[in-house]
Design a protein around this motif. Structure first.
Motif, PDB file in Angstrom:
ATOM      1  N   ASN A   1      41.190  44.326  71.384  1.00  0.00           N
ATOM      2  CA  ASN A   1      39.887  44.758  71.909  1.00  0.00           C
ATOM      3  C   ASN A   1      38.924  43.589  72.048  1.00  0.00           C
ATOM      4  O   ASN A   1      38.168  43.500  73.023  1.00  0.00           O
ATOM      5  CB  ASN A   1      39.276  45.813  70.982  1.00  0.00           C
ATOM      6  CG  ASN A   1      39.983  47.164  71.099  1.00  0.00           C
ATOM      7  OD1 ASN A   1      40.527  47.491  72.147  1.00  0.00           O
ATOM      8  ND2 ASN A   1      39.982  47.931  70.017  1.00  0.00           N
TER       9      ASN A   1
ATOM     10  N   GLY B   1      42.824  47.645  75.331  1.00  0.00           N
ATOM     11  CA  GLY B   1      43.262  48.298  74.102  1.00  0.00           C
ATOM     12  C   GLY B   1      43.697  49.728  74.344  1.00  0.00           C
ATOM     13  O   GLY B   1      44.724  50.183  73.817  1.00  0.00           O
ATOM     14  N   ASP B   2      42.909  50.450  75.159  1.00  0.00           N
ATOM     15  CA  ASP B   2      43.277  51.839  75.490  1.00  0.00           C
ATOM     16  C   ASP B   2      44.605  51.888  76.225  1.00  0.00           C
ATOM     17  O   ASP B   2      45.454  52.757  75.959  1.00  0.00           O
ATOM     18  CB  ASP B   2      42.185  52.477  76.353  1.00  0.00           C
ATOM     19  CG  ASP B   2      40.927  52.782  75.565  1.00  0.00           C
ATOM     20  OD1 ASP B   2      40.974  52.726  74.317  1.00  0.00           O
ATOM     21  OD2 ASP B   2      39.885  53.082  76.205  1.00  0.00           O
TER      22      ASP B   2
ATOM     23  N   LEU C   1      47.482  51.537  73.868  1.00  0.00           N
ATOM     24  CA  LEU C   1      47.739  52.772  73.109  1.00  0.00           C
ATOM     25  C   LEU C   1      48.492  53.798  73.962  1.00  0.00           C
ATOM     26  O   LEU C   1      49.378  54.511  73.470  1.00  0.00           O
ATOM     27  CB  LEU C   1      46.423  53.360  72.614  1.00  0.00           C
ATOM     28  CG  LEU C   1      45.665  52.535  71.566  1.00  0.00           C
ATOM     29  CD1 LEU C   1      44.317  53.166  71.260  1.00  0.00           C
ATOM     30  CD2 LEU C   1      46.495  52.413  70.279  1.00  0.00           C
TER      31      LEU C   1
ATOM     32  N   ASP D   1      50.256  52.342  61.771  1.00  0.00           N
ATOM     33  CA  ASP D   1      49.004  51.643  62.054  1.00  0.00           C
ATOM     34  C   ASP D   1      49.336  50.301  62.703  1.00  0.00           C
ATOM     35  O   ASP D   1      50.174  49.543  62.206  1.00  0.00           O
ATOM     36  CB  ASP D   1      48.203  51.421  60.779  1.00  0.00           C
ATOM     37  CG  ASP D   1      46.871  50.766  61.064  1.00  0.00           C
ATOM     38  OD1 ASP D   1      45.887  51.495  61.321  1.00  0.00           O
ATOM     39  OD2 ASP D   1      46.805  49.513  61.052  1.00  0.00           O
ATOM     40  N   LEU D   2      48.708  50.027  63.847  1.00  0.00           N
ATOM     41  CA  LEU D   2      48.940  48.769  64.545  1.00  0.00           C
ATOM     42  C   LEU D   2      48.256  47.625  63.799  1.00  0.00           C
ATOM     43  O   LEU D   2      47.041  47.704  63.508  1.00  0.00           O
ATOM     44  CB  LEU D   2      48.404  48.844  65.972  1.00  0.00           C
ATOM     45  CG  LEU D   2      49.285  49.576  66.997  1.00  0.00           C
ATOM     46  CD1 LEU D   2      48.521  49.790  68.276  1.00  0.00           C
ATOM     47  CD2 LEU D   2      50.566  48.826  67.271  1.00  0.00           C
TER      48      LEU D   2
ATOM     49  N   LEU E   1      50.545  41.119  67.164  1.00  0.00           N
ATOM     50  CA  LEU E   1      50.578  42.586  67.132  1.00  0.00           C
ATOM     51  C   LEU E   1      51.903  43.071  66.523  1.00  0.00           C
ATOM     52  O   LEU E   1      52.980  42.728  66.996  1.00  0.00           O
ATOM     53  CB  LEU E   1      50.430  43.156  68.548  1.00  0.00           C
ATOM     54  CG  LEU E   1      50.145  44.651  68.667  1.00  0.00           C
ATOM     55  CD1 LEU E   1      48.780  44.975  68.059  1.00  0.00           C
ATOM     56  CD2 LEU E   1      50.174  45.084  70.134  1.00  0.00           C
TER      57      LEU E   1
ATOM     58  N   ARG F   1      48.497  61.320  67.633  1.00  0.00           N
ATOM     59  CA  ARG F   1      47.550  60.207  67.481  1.00  0.00           C
ATOM     60  C   ARG F   1      46.512  60.647  66.457  1.00  0.00           C
ATOM     61  O   ARG F   1      45.733  61.565  66.704  1.00  0.00           O
ATOM     62  CB  ARG F   1      46.884  59.849  68.806  1.00  0.00           C
ATOM     63  CG  ARG F   1      45.975  58.614  68.654  1.00  0.00           C
ATOM     64  CD  ARG F   1      45.141  58.341  69.880  1.00  0.00           C
ATOM     65  NE  ARG F   1      44.242  57.195  69.655  1.00  0.00           N
ATOM     66  CZ  ARG F   1      43.164  56.946  70.376  1.00  0.00           C
ATOM     67  NH1 ARG F   1      42.841  57.762  71.382  1.00  0.00           N
ATOM     68  NH2 ARG F   1      42.402  55.907  70.092  1.00  0.00           N
TER      69      ARG F   1
ATOM     70  N   ASP G   1      43.865  53.276  66.149  1.00  0.00           N
ATOM     71  CA  ASP G   1      45.214  52.737  66.382  1.00  0.00           C
ATOM     72  C   ASP G   1      46.226  53.321  65.415  1.00  0.00           C
ATOM     73  O   ASP G   1      47.272  52.735  65.173  1.00  0.00           O
ATOM     74  CB  ASP G   1      45.193  51.211  66.288  1.00  0.00           C
ATOM     75  CG  ASP G   1      44.716  50.725  64.910  1.00  0.00           C
ATOM     76  OD1 ASP G   1      44.221  51.569  64.132  1.00  0.00           O
ATOM     77  OD2 ASP G   1      44.832  49.528  64.639  1.00  0.00           O
ATOM     78  N   GLU G   2      45.942  54.515  64.874  1.00  0.00           N
ATOM     79  CA  GLU G   2      46.820  55.168  63.898  1.00  0.00           C
ATOM     80  C   GLU G   2      47.569  56.340  64.553  1.00  0.00           C
ATOM     81  O   GLU G   2      46.967  57.135  65.289  1.00  0.00           O
ATOM     82  CB  GLU G   2      46.017  55.676  62.707  1.00  0.00           C
ATOM     83  CG  GLU G   2      45.344  54.572  61.900  1.00  0.00           C
ATOM     84  CD  GLU G   2      44.478  55.099  60.793  1.00  0.00           C
ATOM     85  OE1 GLU G   2      44.272  54.370  59.798  1.00  0.00           O
ATOM     86  OE2 GLU G   2      43.983  56.249  60.903  1.00  0.00           O
TER      87      GLU G   2
ATOM     88  N   PHE H   1      45.263  45.039  65.793  1.00  0.00           N
ATOM     89  CA  PHE H   1      44.868  45.691  67.052  1.00  0.00           C
ATOM     90  C   PHE H   1      43.447  45.298  67.458  1.00  0.00           C
ATOM     91  O   PHE H   1      43.119  45.226  68.651  1.00  0.00           O
ATOM     92  CB  PHE H   1      44.974  47.214  66.906  1.00  0.00           C
ATOM     93  CG  PHE H   1      44.552  47.975  68.135  1.00  0.00           C
ATOM     94  CD1 PHE H   1      45.350  48.006  69.272  1.00  0.00           C
ATOM     95  CD2 PHE H   1      43.326  48.640  68.176  1.00  0.00           C
ATOM     96  CE1 PHE H   1      44.964  48.696  70.404  1.00  0.00           C
ATOM     97  CE2 PHE H   1      42.930  49.322  69.308  1.00  0.00           C
ATOM     98  CZ  PHE H   1      43.753  49.354  70.425  1.00  0.00           C
ATOM     99  N   LYS H   2      42.599  45.014  66.477  1.00  0.00           N
ATOM    100  CA  LYS H   2      41.212  44.665  66.778  1.00  0.00           C
ATOM    101  C   LYS H   2      41.117  43.438  67.677  1.00  0.00           C
ATOM    102  O   LYS H   2      40.215  43.313  68.510  1.00  0.00           O
ATOM    103  CB  LYS H   2      40.455  44.426  65.472  1.00  0.00           C
ATOM    104  CG  LYS H   2      38.955  44.175  65.655  1.00  0.00           C
ATOM    105  CD  LYS H   2      38.268  44.059  64.301  1.00  0.00           C
ATOM    106  CE  LYS H   2      36.766  43.861  64.483  1.00  0.00           C
ATOM    107  NZ  LYS H   2      36.437  42.646  65.224  1.00  0.00           N
TER     108      LYS H   2
END
Length: 534
Positions: free
Chosen positions: A421, A429-430, A433, A413-414, A495, A452, A456-457, A417-418
């Protein structure tokens, strides 16, 4: 044979003293008790002297070219005389042409007479309009159908005025000059036979045929046939329109249409077929179709045998229903086709050929494969999704159980990550990933399973791993991936990666339990400060 002999009515040539010098076949048949070719038979042998005298007097008083018409009684060997129509005309050599028309039908007559009646009926009731002309293109005779076709007025028929008759014909033509030109051409070249079509102002179309009549080298005249083919031409135009319509449909439908005739020879290759094959129809033997047109089984690699070719199967009367084949076009492109077809038979049940339709399912199969891929893979990263990961992990655990091996499950899990975004947008964000998925692929073994899980997991299965220590070293390696390859553009977001670890069979033997254990380990890693594996 000369024209005189083939006149459909009895005809005589009379000398100035009304002695019969010649008689045609119809006359000889009607008066078969006389042998006319011996000559010197006076007309009075066939009728009373008063009748013969009256005819001779009328001729002597007639004008040049005038026709004398009378109804007279004549003797043909039967007890009772027969009544006939007589038409006389002075010829250029001063002899007289005598033509006889229908006689009493209720009188018994000889076999020759009956033959004449048959000939007359055949002439008068012929479906074609018939016109007989002499060597000077002057009218000698015409039948009823000729008058009906050309609508010759009654007064012109009675007067037998050739110029008026011709003008009545010309007035009805769309191209009277062309009509006359053909007549003059045949007059200049009498040996020619002519066949053509003429169009009338009222919309009718006539078939016109003409042939000369010769006796040796002597030209006697010409026979003209006219038939109304208006309905036939209309039917032909309708058929042509239907054929054009059908061809237009075949050329514009999306499916390929290929057909062969009763001999098994290719006869149709519509536009879609030409595009599919990258070539046009070619007359090659059936045994060479598969090679020439590059026909393969559904695997795209195995060439079709002749008996497997859909059109051959249809021609043989075998069922062709949704047969899938592959065609390799001339440009090397493979087209996947679904083929249906059948043999074709006429109303009598005789085979007239076979036809198949080629439905291109290349794009459909690609879409199906894509849908199948999407059903088991993540759309953003292309990695296995939960469903595929679960199936692959289940298979790996079964294999590990048989081989007494261990498998590690890492739940990633990042951290923070929020903030990516929020600060840089979801597109950034995409992209992060996607880059993470690529980096992980490059750093894992080919046998490792990368998934995936969502958001973000990520989840990783490491088959045949030695122990949990080895799994921890892999987890640390992954954490460094974030620091070394990913985090630079987003240093201000903090991050990192938190990873939970579960081992088979130490922490469970069920895929769901192992994933849950790894998930719990991931939350424990976050509680301990993130950027670590537990």
């Amino acid at each position: 044979m000369e024209l005189f002999q083939h006149l459909p009515c009895p005809a005589f040539i009379l000398e100035e003293d009304f002695v019969i010098s010649r008689a045609n076949d119809a006359a000889s048949s009607l008066f078969d008790h006389y042998v006319f070719n011996q000559g010197n038979i006076p007309l009075t042998s066939l009728c009373t002297p008063d009748i013969a005298h009256g005819l001779r007097k009328a001729v002597s008083l007639s004008k040049d070219g005038e026709r004398i018409k009378r109804t007279i009684a004549m003797f043909n060997g039967n007890p009772d005389p027969i009544t006939v129509g007589a038409c006389l005309r002075i010829l250029p050599d001063n002899t007289v042409l005598l033509l006889l028309s229908e006689h009493d039908r209720d009188k018994s007559c000889s076999p020759g007479c009956r033959k004449l009646r048959i000939l007359e009926e055949q002439y008068q009731h012929n479906p074609a309009g018939i016109l007989l002309v002499n060597d000077r293109m002057e009218m000698i005779s015409y039948n009823r159908r000729f008058l009906e076709l050309w609508h010759i007025p009654e007064h012109i028929q009675q007067s037998r005025d050739e110029n008026a008759s011709l003008q009545a014909v010309l007035d009805q033509l769309k191209d009277p000059e062309g009509f006359l030109a053909q007549v003059h051409e045949l007059y200049e070249h009498p040996r020619q036979t002519s066949t053509d079509e003429i169009k009338l102002r009222d919309g009718r179309v006539f078939y016109r045929h003409s042939f000369p009549v010769y006796s040796g080298e002597v030209y006697h005249g010409r026979v003209w046939y006219f038939m109304d083919i208006t309905s036939l031409k209309a039917a032909q135009r309708k058929i042509v329109r239907q054929q054009k319509f059908q061809r237009a449909i075949l050329e514009h439908i999306q499916d390929g249409i290929v057909a062969c005739n009763a001999r098994g020879q290719l006869t149709m290759f519509n536009r879609a077929s030409r595009e599919i094959h990258g070539c046009d129809l070619a007359q090659v033997p059936q045994g060479e179709w598969a090679n020439y047109y590059q026909l393969y089984q559904a695997d795209g690699e195995t060439p079709l045998t002749t008996d497997e070719i859909p059109l051959v199967r249809a021609f043989q009367g075998r069922d062709v229903h949704n047969q899938e084949i592959v065609v390799r076009s001339r440009n090397g492109e493979k087209r996947e086709l679904r083929v249906n077809g059948q043999a074709m038979y006429d109303n009598d049940g005789s085979k007239i050929g076979a036809v198949v339709s080629l439905h291109d399912i290349t794009d459909l199969n690609k879409a199906r494969k894509k849908l199948h891929h999407l059903a088991y893979h993540d759309d953003l990263t292309g990695l296995a999704n939960r469903r595929l990961f679960h199936d692959l992990l289940k298979q790996d655990i079964s294999r590990a159980g048989r081989n007494r091996k261990k498998t590690a499950i890492l739940f990633l899990d990042l951290d923070n990550f929020k903030q990516i975004n929020d600060r840089y947008g979801h597109q950034a964000g995409d992209q992060l990933l996607i880059e993470l998925a690529i980096s992980l692929r490059h750093r894992l073994r080919e046998s490792d399973i990368l998934c995936r899980w969502g958001g973000d997991e990520f989840v990783i299965a490491l088959p045949e791993i030695a122990d949990s220590d080895m799994a921890c070293r892999v987890a640390k390696k992954i954490c460094r991936v974030i620091q070394d390859a990913i985090v630079d553009p987003y240093k201000d977001c903090g991050l990192t990666m938190s990873i939970g670890i579960a081992m088979y069979p130490d922490n469970g033997t069920n895929p769901d339990n192992l994933i849950r254990q790894a998930d719990m380990g991931m939350y424990l890693a976050k509680q301990k400060g993130k950027n670590r594996g537990c």
